[in-house]
Design a protein around this motif. Structure first.
Motif, PDB file in Angstrom:
ATOM      1  N   CYS A  45       4.812   7.622   3.615  1.00 14.57           N
ATOM      2  CA  CYS A  45       4.888   6.226   3.160  1.00 14.57           C
ATOM      3  C   CYS A  45       6.328   5.725   3.167  1.00 14.57           C
ATOM      4  O   CYS A  45       6.585   4.556   3.472  1.00 14.57           O
ATOM      5  CB  CYS A  45       4.276   6.097   1.770  1.00 14.57           C
ATOM      6  SG  CYS A  45       2.482   6.345   1.723  1.00 14.57           S
ATOM      7  N   ALA A  68       0.826  -1.205   0.000  1.00 14.29           N
ATOM      8  CA  ALA A  68       0.000   0.000   0.000  1.00 14.29           C
ATOM      9  C   ALA A  68       0.862   1.256   0.000  1.00 14.29           C
ATOM     10  O   ALA A  68       0.536   2.249  -0.663  1.00 14.29           O
ATOM     11  CB  ALA A  68      -0.929  -0.007   1.215  1.00 14.29           C
ATOM     12  N   VAL A 125      -0.192   3.765  -3.103  1.00 17.98           N
ATOM     13  CA  VAL A 125      -1.023   4.944  -2.805  1.00 17.98           C
ATOM     14  C   VAL A 125      -0.368   6.249  -3.247  1.00 17.98           C
ATOM     15  O   VAL A 125      -1.020   7.076  -3.905  1.00 17.98           O
ATOM     16  CB  VAL A 125      -1.378   4.964  -1.301  1.00 17.98           C
ATOM     17  CG1 VAL A 125      -2.076   6.267  -0.943  1.00 17.98           C
ATOM     18  CG2 VAL A 125      -2.263   3.779  -0.956  1.00 17.98           C
TER      19      VAL A 125
END
Length: 385
Positions: free
Chosen positions: A138, A18, A22
């Protein structure tokens, strides 16, 4: 126990995947909006929806292809052929692939968004907080997952696995010290030749040698038992302290009173703090690029390029001795010149605190690692050597 490990493994893999997908989807979707806006401004009769959906479809195709051709095979080689890429654990291949496949395209599209708007006299989107709050967050999450997956998520700090890559600032060096005193001179001689019975002449010579032990420049302590003239430096101390396997925080000043819960300390919790602090300088540099005066100028190129280069430090292991030199070469030195230019042209658009941080880190690294080896800075060797 097996189900718990499987659940942790699945959670880490989902979070990492993810974290790769993302930021790409969000940045490329915002870039598609800018392209559609430019087409509608230049050609009012043309609908920009086709360009928008083409870029969105391209982002989906890119993520799918990279996941199938690079990400999944890499994970297979890491967990099935464990010694194929990891070797002696000096670097992190997952972090390298993430920085290349996710962070690099995100920064590239941010630069492209700025250039497209500048060439078309359009000031539609400066991506305020998006690079910092999403892309770099992230990146930090990938770093945290890579470090925490090697340790248990339950139990006390003493239950940490031996190969946990969690650096610590509590222990800087651990020497093996023999506890107790041998019962007889023969036992002392067997364990330590220096402890064997000596004649009066030898005893006086030993006293002179111990009296002559002194701390020399550059952290060399001569005549100190167990030290053997070991050199300590900023990079050396940080690498040795981070590579110690006995990283459990056992404070010699343990408090046992009613407020002992205030002294709670766990390496796994401190790892989160250290991961965020590791990226604060890069976060501030990328944040400054979101200022309209910088985003719609040529300064966005060096800011994002050198910010990306500073992200490459993630590839080295937390206990790698290369981190000190990589931090200076890829972050502090380039950021120093960029911030000097930004302050000269735009004023204090970036905090002066970070400029002083870059300057002092570079000077300290050069002085303590190189200049202290020169004879002019080694004054005690001049008088005693």
């Amino acid at each position: 126990m097996g189900s718990g490990r499987t659940l942790k493994f699945a959670l880490c893999e989902v979070l990492q995947f993810a974290g790769m997908c993302v930021p790409l989807f969000v940045v490329m979707q915002r870039f598609a909006i800018i392209v559609a806006k430019v087409k509608s401004v230049r050609q009012p009769t043309t609908d920009g929806g086709a360009a928008y959906w083409l870029i969105v479809a391209s982002s989906i195709a890119y993520v799918t292809s990279t996941a199938l051709l690079v990400w999944v095979p890499l994970k297979y080689m890491l967990f099935v052929k464990k010694k194929f890429l990891v070797g002696k654990r000096k670097w992190r291949p997952v972090a390298l692939v993430y920085v290349i496949l996710s962070t690099l395209p995100c920064f590239a599209f941010l630069i492209a968004s700025s250039e497209v708007q500048i060439r078309n006299n359009l000031k539609h989107d400066t991506f305020t907080e998006l690079p910092v709050s999403l892309v770099l967050f992230c990146l930090i999450c990938i770093d945290i997952v890579e470090r925490i997956r090697h340790c248990r998520l339950t139990g006390q700090a003493n239950d940490l696995e031996r190969d946990a890559d969690i650096p610590t600032t509590v222990l800087t060096n651990v020497e093996q010290v023999a506890s107790g005193t041998p019962a007889t001179p023969a036992a002392a001689a067997a364990t330590d030749p220096a402890a064997a019975p000596t004649t009066p002449g030898q005893q006086s010579e030993k006293d002179q040698n111990s009296a002559g032990s002194r701390s020399e420049a550059n952290g060399i302590v001569s005549g100190f038992p167990g030290n053997q003239g070991r050199q300590f430096s900023i990079s050396g101390m940080s690498s040795r302290s981070a590579s110690m396997t006995a990283q459990y925080h056992v404070s010699p000043y343990a408090y046992t009173g009613p407020l002992r819960f205030l002294c709670a300390s766990d390496a796994r919790a401190e790892m989160f703090v250290e991961s965020f602090l590791f990226w604060m300088d890069t976060v501030e540099m990328v944040r400054s690029a979101g200022h309209p005066a910088l985003f719609f100028s040529g300064w966005v190129f060096p800011i994002y390029i050198f910010s990306y280069l500073s992200c490459l430090r993630l590839v080295a292991m937390p206990h790698s001795p290369l981190l000190s030199s990589l931090g200076v070469a890829l972050q502090d030195l380039p950021f120093l010149f960029i911030r000097i230019g930004l302050i000269a042209f735009f004023g204090f658009i970036t905090p002066l605190l970070y400029l002083m941080k870059n300057l002092l880190v570079c000077l300290a690294f050069i002085y303590f690692n190189f200049m202290t080896k020169l004879r002019i800075f080694n004054t005690e060797r001049m008088f005693f050597g």
